[in-house]
Design a protein around this motif. Structure first.
Motif, PDB file in Angstrom:
ATOM      1  N   LYS A  82      85.990  63.933 -57.683  1.00  0.00           N
ATOM      2  CA  LYS A  82      84.873  64.294 -58.197  1.00  0.00           C
ATOM      3  C   LYS A  82      83.517  63.888 -57.590  1.00  0.00           C
ATOM      4  O   LYS A  82      82.399  64.577 -57.561  1.00  0.00           O
ATOM      5  CB  LYS A  82      84.826  64.258 -59.813  1.00  0.00           C
ATOM      6  CG  LYS A  82      85.976  64.956 -60.586  1.00  0.00           C
ATOM      7  CD  LYS A  82      85.845  64.896 -62.031  1.00  0.00           C
ATOM      8  CE  LYS A  82      84.852  65.881 -62.385  1.00  0.00           C
ATOM      9  NZ  LYS A  82      84.863  66.178 -64.007  1.00  0.00           N
ATOM     10  N   LEU A  83      83.556  62.686 -57.220  1.00  0.00           N
ATOM     11  CA  LEU A  83      82.455  62.022 -56.598  1.00  0.00           C
ATOM     12  C   LEU A  83      82.100  62.822 -55.442  1.00  0.00           C
ATOM     13  O   LEU A  83      80.869  63.245 -54.974  1.00  0.00           O
ATOM     14  CB  LEU A  83      82.626  60.439 -56.369  1.00  0.00           C
ATOM     15  CG  LEU A  83      81.409  59.848 -55.723  1.00  0.00           C
ATOM     16  CD1 LEU A  83      80.227  59.848 -56.142  1.00  0.00           C
ATOM     17  CD2 LEU A  83      82.153  58.363 -55.349  1.00  0.00           C
ATOM     18  N   TYR A 130      82.894  71.158 -60.023  1.00  0.00           N
ATOM     19  CA  TYR A 130      83.093  69.639 -60.608  1.00  0.00           C
ATOM     20  C   TYR A 130      83.444  69.880 -61.962  1.00  0.00           C
ATOM     21  O   TYR A 130      84.399  69.044 -62.533  1.00  0.00           O
ATOM     22  CB  TYR A 130      81.743  69.113 -60.519  1.00  0.00           C
ATOM     23  CG  TYR A 130      81.564  67.516 -61.281  1.00  0.00           C
ATOM     24  CD1 TYR A 130      81.476  66.371 -60.415  1.00  0.00           C
ATOM     25  CD2 TYR A 130      81.333  67.748 -62.465  1.00  0.00           C
ATOM     26  CE1 TYR A 130      81.432  65.197 -61.301  1.00  0.00           C
ATOM     27  CE2 TYR A 130      81.184  66.517 -63.120  1.00  0.00           C
ATOM     28  CZ  TYR A 130      81.300  65.264 -62.333  1.00  0.00           C
ATOM     29  OH  TYR A 130      80.924  64.003 -63.041  1.00  0.00           O
ATOM     30  N   GLN A 156      86.935  59.204 -54.606  1.00  0.00           N
ATOM     31  CA  GLN A 156      87.316  60.028 -56.173  1.00  0.00           C
ATOM     32  C   GLN A 156      86.754  61.298 -55.656  1.00  0.00           C
ATOM     33  O   GLN A 156      85.769  61.652 -55.268  1.00  0.00           O
ATOM     34  CB  GLN A 156      86.613  59.231 -57.108  1.00  0.00           C
ATOM     35  CG  GLN A 156      87.089  60.049 -58.339  1.00  0.00           C
ATOM     36  CD  GLN A 156      86.367  59.090 -59.447  1.00  0.00           C
ATOM     37  OE1 GLN A 156      85.359  58.591 -59.319  1.00  0.00           O
ATOM     38  NE2 GLN A 156      86.970  59.169 -60.749  1.00  0.00           N
ATOM     39  N   ILE A 182      84.025  60.636 -63.166  1.00  0.00           N
ATOM     40  CA  ILE A 182      83.504  59.798 -62.097  1.00  0.00           C
ATOM     41  C   ILE A 182      83.772  58.380 -62.736  1.00  0.00           C
ATOM     42  O   ILE A 182      83.127  57.868 -63.515  1.00  0.00           O
ATOM     43  CB  ILE A 182      82.120  59.930 -61.462  1.00  0.00           C
ATOM     44  CG1 ILE A 182      82.164  61.467 -60.885  1.00  0.00           C
ATOM     45  CG2 ILE A 182      81.691  58.965 -60.662  1.00  0.00           C
ATOM     46  CD1 ILE A 182      80.877  61.648 -60.391  1.00  0.00           C
TER      47      ILE A 182
END
Length: 537
Positions: free
Chosen positions: A200-201, A182, A198, A189
């Motif tokens: 990173k989410l 991450y 998304q 985010i």
């Protein structure tokens, strides 16, 4: 098979093995939380993640959960004695029924994720869309949480204590790797609007769920090594009605806890960052209990279950009194450490990265003002396990109802009177006070049920631990203050580290030394073992 083998490992040996595993587990768990704070900080994203990741654990509690483990162990112990196959068919039935229940519950929970978010959040300070997005990703973990708890219970009845406490380490490793990925990914985010796809989410949510899956999966080979062979087992079991009666009260017990957490979350989310602060201080407060208290409780539970099954009240009362005294002896010095050094612990541990000094100080303040609840918390959980050993799931539910009513009243009371930026402190104190009430109510109820509980002896031991801890950490705190002044340290974080190190290295050993000087009987075996080790050198 000898009588010693039938009884399984000694309490001390089992507790020692679990303590080592739990230390590693707690340390790796703390590292994952530190990385989370350093990378994300205290704010909307972390609050949303904290709320969402509590959903699978709480729903698992409603469906099966840790409390059901307390019911499952006595039933499994009895099946082990009564059935010709050592309780294997009964364990197979429990796994079958649990897997079906958890699977159906998971599907329903995922479908109702927006409703769950609305249930837990009613403040404009929160981000419900982000909570829902995280929830979709982590809710499949319900199945793995439940099966992990049940398989751990089966392993415990077969005298396998170590691996269930090592399994969470792999969970933490997966989460740490997830946070590293991450952090390396570009961007942030999105909150307005929230984009479900998304990267990173997805990484943060799915990585968290994967960790729980790994935790459950590693227990399966261990179960097979005990000789257990799983097969789907349907139909009627002769203990089904007994199981159903216990499960009703357990479900009500957990439902009360669920209501409590709903109220706590709704209250805490009125101040942005408060739920994260509360969770972080609770994480620190749980470290000594997780290392020492859980090991003691897990090893005592089968012992108490066998005493209850044999209707040996004296042995059961002896185990309870021993557990209460040992909980105080082991945990009171740590409670004192967190009380006098809570702010320093918060600054030293939680001031990294995006959290900053302000975040670390907020966590430390909440920890310092609520650490008094550690020993009552441990005693309350032990008392409830005694009722479960007696196959009484009704009384723990009634005690839970009292605790929850007190807790909810305190939570809304603090919401009404606390400044917005101190709400996390109020929430933390409310939890600790509710455990004090629970310990008092539980002791009174057990006195009515079992007769004399050696309460006077237990209370005297608790008083001695309070006095020893107060003297030890008073001296340690004075020495820490002097060291900071003499060294002329100006950095709050560096000064906090100096204080924490001195208070820990001086306060904890001095506390136990004073308990030995006070001739507390439970300390004698440890002192004797240390003396033997010193004598060998």
């Amino acid at each position: 098979m000898t009588q010693e083998q039938q009884q399984g490992p000694s309490l001390a040996r089992a507790s020692g093995s679990m303590a080592v595993a739990t230390i590693v587990s707690r340390a790796s768990g703390l590292l994952s939380k530190l990385l989370l704070l350093a990378i994300i900080g205290i704010g909307a994203v972390n609050d949303s993640y904290q709320v969402a990741t509590t959903l699978p654990t709480m729903i698992n509690e409603l469906l099966l959960g840790g409390v059901l483990t307390s019911v499952a162990i006595p039933l499994l112990v009895r099946a082990e004695k009564e059935d010709g196959d050592g309780g294997e068919s009964y364990a197979q039935w429990m796994i079958t029924m649990s897997a079906v229940l958890l699977g159906v519950g998971t599907v329903i929970a995922i479908a109702c994720a927006p409703l769950l978010t609305a249930l837990f959040i009613d403040s404009s300070e929160a981000e419900p869309e982000l909570v829902t997005a995280f929830a979709y990703l982590v809710l499949p973990g319900i199945v793995f949480y439940g099966l992990s708890a049940l398989i751990s219970a089966i392993l415990n009845t077969r005298h396998v204590f170590g691996l269930p406490t090592w399994a969470p380490v792999l969970n933490n490793v997966v989460v740490i790797v997830t946070l590293g990925v991450y952090w390396l990914m570009p961007g942030q985010i999105s909150i307005d609007p929230v984009e479900m796809g998304q990267p990173k989410l997805l990484v943060l949510g799915l990585g968290t769920m994967l960790g729980v899956a790994v935790q459950a999966s590693v227990l399966i080979p261990a179960l097979r090594r005990t000789g257990f062979r799983f097969r789907w087992r349907w139909g009627w079991d002769r203990r089904l009605s007994e199981f159903g009666g216990l499960a009703f009260w357990v479900l009500l017990y957990v439902a009360l806890g669920f209501v409590s957490m709903v109220v706590l979350t709704r209250v805490a989310t009125h101040d942005r960052g408060a739920i994260t602060v509360y969770n972080m201080q609770w994480l620190i407060a749980q470290v000594p209990y997780g290392v020492l208290g859980v090991s003691l409780l897990t090893a005592l539970m089968p012992k108490m279950s066998r005493a209850a099954a044999a209707h040996d009240t004296d042995a059961l009362v002896g185990d309870l009194a021993f557990g209460n005294r040992m909980s105080s002896i082991l945990l009171m010095p740590f409670s004192a450490l967190m009380t006098v050094g809570g702010v320093s612990i918060g600054l030293a541990v939680f001031s990294l990265g995006a959290s900053g000094v302000e975040g670390g100080e907020a966590i430390g303040t909440a920890l310092a003002l609520s650490a008094f609840g550690l020993v009552p918390y441990a005693i309350t959980l032990l008392q409830l396990r005694v009722f479960y050993a007696l196959k009484d799931a009704r009384t723990p539910t009634l005690i839970q109802a009292i605790i929850v009513v007190v807790r909810i009243g305190l939570l809304y009371g603090f919401l009404a009177v606390s400044p917005p930026d101190k709400l996390a402190v109020g929430v933390s104190i409310a939890m600790s006070l509710s455990f004090v009430v629970g310990a008092l109510v539980g002791q009174l109820w057990l006195r009515l049920r079992l007769g004399r509980l050696r309460t006077g002896y237990t209370a005297w031991t608790i008083c001695l631990t309070v006095v020893a801890s107060a003297i030890a950490f008073g001296a340690a705190t004075g020495l820490a203050w002097l060291a900071v002044e003499v060294l002329g340290i100006e950095s709050p974080v560096v000064g906090a580290w100096v204080e924490v190190v001195i208070q820990t290295l001086v306060g904890l050993p001095l506390s136990f030394l004073l308990l030995a000087l006070f001739r507390v009987p439970e300390v004698k075996p440890a002192i004797a073992k240390i003396s033997r080790l010193v004598g060998r050198r």
